[in-house]
Design a protein around this motif. Structure first.
Motif, mmCIF file in Angstrom:
data_model
loop_
_atom_site.group_PDB
_atom_site.id
_atom_site.type_symbol
_atom_site.label_atom_id
_atom_site.label_comp_id
_atom_site.label_asym_id
_atom_site.label_seq_id
_atom_site.Cartn_x
_atom_site.Cartn_y
_atom_site.Cartn_z
ATOM 1 N N GLU A 107 -44.380 -15.514 -58.736
ATOM 2 C CA GLU A 107 -44.126 -14.088 -58.870
ATOM 3 C C GLU A 107 -43.959 -13.724 -60.338
ATOM 4 O OE1 GLU A 107 -40.926 -10.725 -57.350
ATOM 5 O OE2 GLU A 107 -40.790 -12.796 -56.668
ATOM 6 N N LYS A 108 -44.690 -12.721 -60.773
ATOM 7 C CA LYS A 108 -44.595 -12.280 -62.158
ATOM 8 C C LYS A 108 -43.308 -11.489 -62.362
ATOM 9 C CE LYS A 108 -48.691 -13.751 -63.434
ATOM 10 N NZ LYS A 108 -48.869 -14.801 -64.437
ATOM 11 N N PRO A 109 -42.712 -11.581 -63.542
ATOM 12 C CA PRO A 109 -41.514 -10.790 -63.797
ATOM 13 C C PRO A 109 -41.853 -9.304 -63.771
ATOM 14 C CG PRO A 109 -42.318 -11.801 -65.820
ATOM 15 C CD PRO A 109 -43.117 -12.380 -64.699
ATOM 16 N N PRO A 110 -40.927 -8.475 -63.333
ATOM 17 C CA PRO A 110 -41.225 -7.048 -63.211
ATOM 18 C C PRO A 110 -41.442 -6.395 -64.570
ATOM 19 C CG PRO A 110 -38.883 -7.459 -62.879
ATOM 20 C CD PRO A 110 -39.551 -8.798 -62.963
ATOM 21 N N LEU A 111 -42.392 -5.477 -64.619
ATOM 22 C CA LEU A 111 -42.632 -4.689 -65.820
ATOM 23 C C LEU A 111 -42.129 -3.275 -65.576
ATOM 24 C CD1 LEU A 111 -46.260 -5.746 -66.812
ATOM 25 C CD2 LEU A 111 -44.169 -6.289 -68.037
ATOM 26 N N ILE A 112 -41.549 -2.694 -66.595
ATOM 27 C CA ILE A 112 -41.050 -1.325 -66.485
ATOM 28 C C ILE A 112 -42.110 -0.406 -67.070
ATOM 29 C CG2 ILE A 112 -39.217 0.274 -67.157
ATOM 30 C CD1 ILE A 112 -37.376 -2.207 -67.318
#
Length: 409
Positions: A107-112
């Motif tokens: 899972e990729k880290p969340p982007l804002i």
């Protein structure tokens, strides 16, 4: 990110196990070997048997402790390396099993990202209908046309540009670029309507933007597409939105920041010194011309934010996003400063005054330091820094990078 965490844990656990193994199994043998090795070394140096004198005892103890330190360090390093290798193997086994089960690998880290509905105002629509008519005879050489930035979301202000990205076919890049350049000259002479900024990209460069997950690729991805022959849809499907690659950070630093930072700051400081400015200089600005060498200095500050903000997980799509994210990370004072820099950068004559210089310089310095922290103290980064400094100082014979040398020539 999961892989990095696993490797870190593996390294730490391995180092701990190595240290414990040393205390349990290696301490006594290491003490024996170290003490005897020290006595043997001293006897060789003194040319005979070692007598029991105080100095020799101290040297023996010191040598023994040094031997214990080296052997202990060896155990810990071997443990850390072994732990890292085991963690690396376990990670790939885990990913393989996940793949067999049909699960997402990692899972990729969340982007804002402040995504909005990309809709154009009626005014901009009319403006673009007239403005882009010159491209209609050349559409066969164009992959896509996209409006990006605030205009794409109907957020543009009176001082905002309409940013238009034109992605050409491989064999049409030079021709389309020349057509756009001639058109820009025409509209600059007429000085009518809203200000437009055309950005012409070839497919190879566009591919690299998406492959590296550059923040600019997000602007294209979430912009308002005016024309697409299928190329844009394909590249967006091929490259999913994800955090920028490490190569993006170095490429941006290498091409747009290193030399520009040193050069613009040096030029600006020289200008300040020549004019003999002080804190009271130019209080009455109508009688002061200010510092006209500020254009690149302002640009490089904004460019560094496109390294530091993504490193924090923020991808700005508009200048309004940029200011908002700066406030979240660096505080209100910085946000006010960046907003002032953005407004100055939109002016045709970018002049700053001494009080602005005093406010902007600490921000530039802090961003540059953070950029270096993000890049890490790698050999290639240090080399670029040295070459940039030598280029600015005029030490051209010391420049190592070929591209920098060609730039000088």
């Amino acid at each position: 990110m999961l892989r990095i965490e696993m490797l870190k844990k593996g390294r730490n656990i391995g180092a701990l196990v190595g240290g414990v193994a040393y205390l349990v199994f290696g301490l006594l043998p290491a003490f024996y070997v170290s003490s005897h090795a020290t006595l043997l070394l001293l006897s060789r140096l003194l040319g005979g048997p070692v007598e029991s004198e105080l100095l020799l005892r101290i040297l023996t103890i010191a040598g023994t402790l040094f031997g214990l330190f080296l052997s202990g360090s060896l155990f810990i390093v071997l443990g850390a390396v072994s732990g890292t290798l085991i963690a690396y193997s376990l990670y790939h086994v885990q990913e393989f099993l996940r793949t067999l089960r049909g699960e997402v690998a990692e899972e990729k880290p969340p982007l804002i990202i402040n995504r909005r509905a990309n809709r154009l105002s009626e005014e901009i629509k009319r403006e673009l209908d007239n403005e882009l008519a010159f491209l209609k005879p050349h559409l066969q050489g164009i992959h896509g046309i996209v409006v990006i930035g605030s205009a794409a979301y109907n957020l543009n202000e009176s001082t905002s540009d309409i940013d238009i990205v034109i992605i050409t076919r491989e064999d049409s890049f030079d021709r389309i670029r020349d057509v756009v350049f001639e058109h820009e000259i025409d509209i600059s002479l007429k000085a009518e309507g809203m200000k437009k900024e055309f950005i012409v990209l070839g497919p190879e460069y566009t591919e690299e933007l998406f492959r590296l997950s550059s923040p600019f690729s997000f602007s294209i991805r979430y912009g308002r597409v005016l024309w697409d022959d299928g190329y844009l849809a394909g590249i967006m499907k091929r490259y999913q939105a994800s955090p920028p690659m490490p190569a993006y950070y170095f490429k941006t630093f290498y091409e747009y920041i290193a030399v520009q930072y040193y050069g613009s700051l040096t030029k600006l400081e020289r200008d300040v010194k020549e004019k003999g400015c002080s804190i009271s200089c130019c209080d009455d600005r109508k009688d002061c011309e200010g510092h006209k060498s500020a254009e690149m200095f302002l640009k490089v500050i904004l460019r560094m934010l496109y390294i530091t903000l993504p490193a924090h997980g923020y991808i700005p799509l508009t200048k309004r996003d940029l200011v908002s994210y700066v406030e979240r990370i660096y505080g209100r004072d910085w946000a006010d400063t960046i907003e002032e820099i953005i407004n100055l950068s939109r002016l045709s004559h970018q002049t700053i005054y001494y009080d602005q210089y005093l406010r902007f310089k600490p921000v530039a310095t802090a961003l540059f330091r953070e950029t270096l922290e993000i890049l890490g103290r790698k050999a290639e980064v240090i080399r670029v820094l040295r070459d940039a400094a030598n280029m600015v100082r005029g030490n051209y014979n010391k420049i190592q990078d070929r591209a920098f040398k060609e730039c000088v020539l």
